[in-house]
Write an enzyme that holds these catalytic residues in place. Structure first.
Site, PDB file in Angstrom:
ATOM      1  N   ARG A   1      -3.374   9.140  -5.093  1.00 26.05           N
ATOM      2  CA  ARG A   1      -4.170   8.161  -6.155  1.00 26.05           C
ATOM      3  C   ARG A   1      -4.207   9.259  -7.435  1.00 26.05           C
ATOM      4  O   ARG A   1      -4.879  10.360  -7.252  1.00 26.05           O
ATOM      5  CB  ARG A   1      -5.623   7.811  -5.347  1.00 26.05           C
ATOM      6  CG  ARG A   1      -6.280   6.608  -6.389  1.00 26.05           C
ATOM      7  CD  ARG A   1      -7.409   6.068  -5.767  1.00 26.05           C
ATOM      8  NE  ARG A   1      -7.850   5.055  -6.521  1.00 26.05           N
ATOM      9  CZ  ARG A   1      -8.766   4.056  -5.467  1.00 26.05           C
ATOM     10  NH1 ARG A   1      -9.112   4.309  -4.789  1.00 26.05           N
ATOM     11  NH2 ARG A   1      -9.102   2.994  -6.654  1.00 26.05           N
TER      12      ARG A   1
ATOM     13  N   LYS B   1       0.922  -1.005  -0.137  1.00 28.95           N
ATOM     14  CA  LYS B   1      -0.167  -0.124   0.183  1.00 28.95           C
ATOM     15  C   LYS B   1       0.984   1.434  -0.015  1.00 28.95           C
ATOM     16  O   LYS B   1       1.517   1.664   0.763  1.00 28.95           O
ATOM     17  CB  LYS B   1      -0.816   0.075   1.215  1.00 28.95           C
ATOM     18  CG  LYS B   1      -1.896   1.108   1.133  1.00 28.95           C
ATOM     19  CD  LYS B   1      -2.778   1.128   2.513  1.00 28.95           C
ATOM     20  CE  LYS B   1      -3.885   2.142   2.464  1.00 28.95           C
ATOM     21  NZ  LYS B   1      -3.526   3.555   1.787  1.00 28.95           N
TER      22      LYS B   1
ATOM     23  N   ARG C   1      -8.200  11.339  -6.439  1.00 33.55           N
ATOM     24  CA  ARG C   1      -9.253  10.511  -6.225  1.00 33.55           C
ATOM     25  C   ARG C   1     -10.586  11.332  -5.880  1.00 33.55           C
ATOM     26  O   ARG C   1     -11.616  10.481  -6.082  1.00 33.55           O
ATOM     27  CB  ARG C   1      -8.815   9.931  -4.884  1.00 33.55           C
ATOM     28  CG  ARG C   1      -9.951   9.115  -3.650  1.00 33.55           C
ATOM     29  CD  ARG C   1      -9.158   9.037  -2.492  1.00 33.55           C
ATOM     30  NE  ARG C   1      -9.875   8.450  -1.536  1.00 33.55           N
ATOM     31  CZ  ARG C   1      -9.553   7.809  -0.698  1.00 33.55           C
ATOM     32  NH1 ARG C   1      -8.324   7.415  -0.266  1.00 33.55           N
ATOM     33  NH2 ARG C   1     -10.362   7.243   0.231  1.00 33.55           N
TER      34      ARG C   1
HETATM   35  P1  AMP Z   1      -7.101   4.729   2.563  1.00 34.07           P
HETATM   36  O1  AMP Z   1      -6.554   5.765   1.483  1.00 34.07           O
HETATM   37  O2  AMP Z   1      -6.504   4.559   3.704  1.00 34.07           O
HETATM   38  O3  AMP Z   1      -8.397   4.486   2.397  1.00 34.07           O
HETATM   39  O4  AMP Z   1      -6.557   3.447   1.508  1.00 34.07           O
HETATM   40  C1  AMP Z   1      -6.746   3.415   0.157  1.00 34.07           C
HETATM   41  C2  AMP Z   1      -6.035   3.910  -0.869  1.00 34.07           C
HETATM   42  O5  AMP Z   1      -4.553   3.449  -1.024  1.00 34.07           O
HETATM   43  C3  AMP Z   1      -6.258   3.895  -2.266  1.00 34.07           C
HETATM   44  O6  AMP Z   1      -7.095   5.161  -2.451  1.00 34.07           O
HETATM   45  C4  AMP Z   1      -4.968   4.316  -3.061  1.00 34.07           C
HETATM   46  O7  AMP Z   1      -4.749   5.843  -3.077  1.00 34.07           O
HETATM   47  C5  AMP Z   1      -3.807   3.940  -2.066  1.00 34.07           C
HETATM   48  N1  AMP Z   1      -3.193   2.611  -2.428  1.00 34.07           N
HETATM   49  C6  AMP Z   1      -1.672   2.373  -2.255  1.00 34.07           C
HETATM   50  N2  AMP Z   1      -1.282   1.291  -2.997  1.00 34.07           N
HETATM   51  C7  AMP Z   1      -2.401   0.728  -3.269  1.00 34.07           C
HETATM   52  C8  AMP Z   1      -2.763  -0.681  -4.074  1.00 34.07           C
HETATM   53  N3  AMP Z   1      -1.590  -1.318  -4.283  1.00 34.07           N
HETATM   54  N4  AMP Z   1      -3.795  -0.900  -4.144  1.00 34.07           N
HETATM   55  C9  AMP Z   1      -5.027   0.021  -4.132  1.00 34.07           C
HETATM   56  N5  AMP Z   1      -4.710   1.010  -3.548  1.00 34.07           N
HETATM   57  C10 AMP Z   1      -3.528   1.655  -3.109  1.00 34.07           C
END
Ligand code: AMP
Length: 554
Positions: free
Chosen positions: A254, A249, A269
């Site tokens: 994004r 991650k 995003r």
């Molecule tokens: P969160 O922002 O904590 O909701 O986590 C989701 C976000 O992690 C996504 O919107 C992406 O921007 C980010 N992300 C980073 N690496 C990945 C990955 N390998 N697959 C999907 N999302 C990812």
């Protein structure tokens, strides 16, 4: 359509907090809107002149509205500012100032929605020398014709502060009721096009059959898929099934990247268009992506050009805000792109393909280039041990955590899906004292709505940021009432208070910051609880400790 009709709708929407009533007001209204106005009116009801993903900006700030009102009404700047101070809302200020003027002059003309749209949107086209004064002329003229109630909403629209509470779910329901079409179908088309205007226009002019033909388009953002949170790998597997695709991650921003031949467009995003700020990403895509047409889901991570270490998000946010000297900042804060999904390939919607098939497309169309662009690091496994090893590797490389994904799942736009989860270390919350606040604007003008937070060092209270998120209306009212009793001084719209109220605050990250006296700032602070049971905030040492233990090495 006359603009006064729309202003009437705004008034009705503002006077109710009930979503069902709002839905019914909008759905009835849409029935009387004519074809040629419907796209614009749908945007205007949502408080916009341009779609969210447009790069266009009106470029008028509060102080310029004061000038506009002065020109349109003949009132003095002092008079306007006094009214603004009293009302806390430039829309209401416009209404009150014009009410007074109307008693003196008779300059009116029925404004149409198109008159208002044309005037406001032309501002986005005005650039160069004297741009501001040209914009002021155009808008002053419109305002000088406006009835007081129209002026209230024109000003709020110009300032992007309409706040009549029409979120996208409400607009979907209104269109669904108005045209008697199932919500699910409207939502499905909205997820693909993020454009209620197009949906409503299609329904008005061509009917339901044509709605079904609406497709995703390169250049128009698609709602992104979101992920649930799992506590650990075990819980992750329960949600994804076995085997799962485990990925790093990455901690960046994004990007939804649209490519059609040499034309590349980048959305965040939240679907803002940031193409201009990232010409390096545009170049990287052209160099490394073989598909003629595609839409990729990716994470952009900033890195230190000397050490090649990843940098925290705050550096990237600098790039998003930067409008000038972009080439300079690219050198200081370069980014690397990790592609983790694909939703369109050679003009075909591939959302319904299984995740491992989509991953195969990514592998096929990308030629990885070190520190420029690559596929997300991935491991397919059913083993808890292997996954945990991958998780530790991710953390040791300063990634934010891992993602676990069901390898057969489809891409579901706009929703949190259980078939993909994120796992990351949890941050401790902080208990902080409120030492000041700022009176809100518009609907929030009766409350203090942004609070200055502080921690303690010896007997001193040091600022660490401002917070306005996570509050219910009751919490705003409660805190405002408590703070009003302990105000020590007021300057303009800002108040300072005795440090007696403690709030528990969650945040994404602690950052170094010269802006606040503590030397730190919180990224995305939000209220967890009002801690009536506490009387002192956390010490600066605790903040420093958490800062140093954050897994990132900056
Ligand atoms: P969160 O922002 O904590 O909701 O986590 C989701 C976000 O992690 C996504 O919107 C992406 O921007 C980010 N992300 C980073 N690496 C990945 C990955 N390998 N697959 C999907 N999302 C990812």
């Amino acid at each position: 359509m006359k603009y006064s009709k729309l202003a009437e709708l705004y008034e009705q929407l503002e006077n109710t907090s009930k979503n069902l009533e709002k839905t019914s007001l909008i759905s009835e209204f849409l029935k009387i809107v004519e074809e040629q106005d419907i796209k614009e009116i749908i945007l205007l009801i949502q408080g916009r002149v341009f779609p969210k993903h447009s790069e266009k900006e009106i470029g008028i700030a509060n102080n310029l509205v004061v000038k506009l009102l002065k020109n349109a009404s003949g009132a003095t700047e002092k008079e306007i500012k006094q009214t603004w101070n009293k009302t806390g809302d430039l829309g209401i200020t416009a209404e009150q100032i014009l009410k007074k003027k109307k008693q003196i002059t008779l300059k009116t003309k029925e404004l149409s929605v198109q008159d208002v749209i044309t005037a406001i949107s032309s501002c986005a086209e005005i650039t160069g020398k004297n741009a501001i004064s040209k914009k002021i002329n155009v808008l002053s003229e419109i305002l000088s014709f406006a009835k007081p109630i129209e002026a209230k909403y024109i000003v709020r629209t110009i300032l992007n502060m309409l706040r009549v509470g029409v979120a996208s779910g409400l607009m979907r329901d209104a269109i669904s009721t108005s045209f008697d079409i199932e919500k699910e179908l409207i939502q499905k088309k909205y997820d693909l096009t993020t454009d209620f205007g197009e949906i409503a226009l299609t329904l008005k002019t061509k009917g339901k059959k044509s709605l079904e033909k609406i497709k995703m388009r390169i250049g128009t953002p698609v709602q992104v898929m979101l992920y649930n949170l799992a506590k650990n790998v075990e819980e992750g597997f329960k949600m994804t099934g076995k085997p799962a695709a485990i990925e790093f991650k990455y901690d960046g921003m994004r990007m939804q990247i649209h490519k059609e031949e040499d034309n590349v467009i980048i959305f965040t995003r939240r679907l803002d268009n940031v193409t201009k700020q990232f010409p390096d990403v545009v170049k990287a895509i052209k160099q490394t992506v073989k598909a003629k047409t595609c839409i990729l889901d990716a994470e952009a991570v900033a890195y230190n050009p000397k050490t090649k270490e990843y940098l925290p998000f705050q550096y990237l946010s600098k790039r998003i805000k930067r409008k000038k000297d972009i080439l300079e900042i690219i050198k200081q804060i370069p980014v690397v792109i990790y592609v983790f999904d694909v939703i369109n390939y050679e003009n075909e919607n591939v959302m319904l393909k299984k995740f491992d098939e989509r991953r195969a497309i990514i592998k096929k169309i990308i030629t990885p280039k070190k520190m420029i662009l690559d596929c997300a690091e991935q491991l397919i496994t059913s083993s808890k041990e292997e996954s945990e090893k991958f998780y530790s590797k991710a953390l040791s490389l300063n990634e934010e955590g891992i993602m676990m994904k069901n390898i057969e799942s489809t891409y579901i736009p706009g929703r949190r899906v259980g078939s993909g989860v994120k796992i990351k270390p949890v941050m401790e919350t902080l208990d902080l004292a409120i030492i000041g606040g700022v009176w809100g604007e518009g609907k929030r003008s009766k409350w203090l709505s942004s609070f200055i937070l502080s921690c303690k060092k010896g007997n001193e209270y040091l600022e660490i940021g401002k917070m306005g998120s996570g509050f219910s209306e009751e919490q705003f009212a409660k805190i405002t009432n408590q703070l009003k009793k302990i105000i020590t001084r007021e300057t303009g719209r800002k108040v300072y208070v005795k440090p007696e109220i403690i709030v528990e605050v969650a945040y994404e990250e602690i950052q170094k910051s010269p802006t606040y006296s503590s030397g730190f700032a919180l990224r995305f602070p939000r209220l967890v609880n009002i801690r009536d049971d506490l009387s002192t905030p956390n010490k600066l040492e605790k903040i420093s400790r958490i800062y140093s233990s954050q897994k990132k090495v900056f």
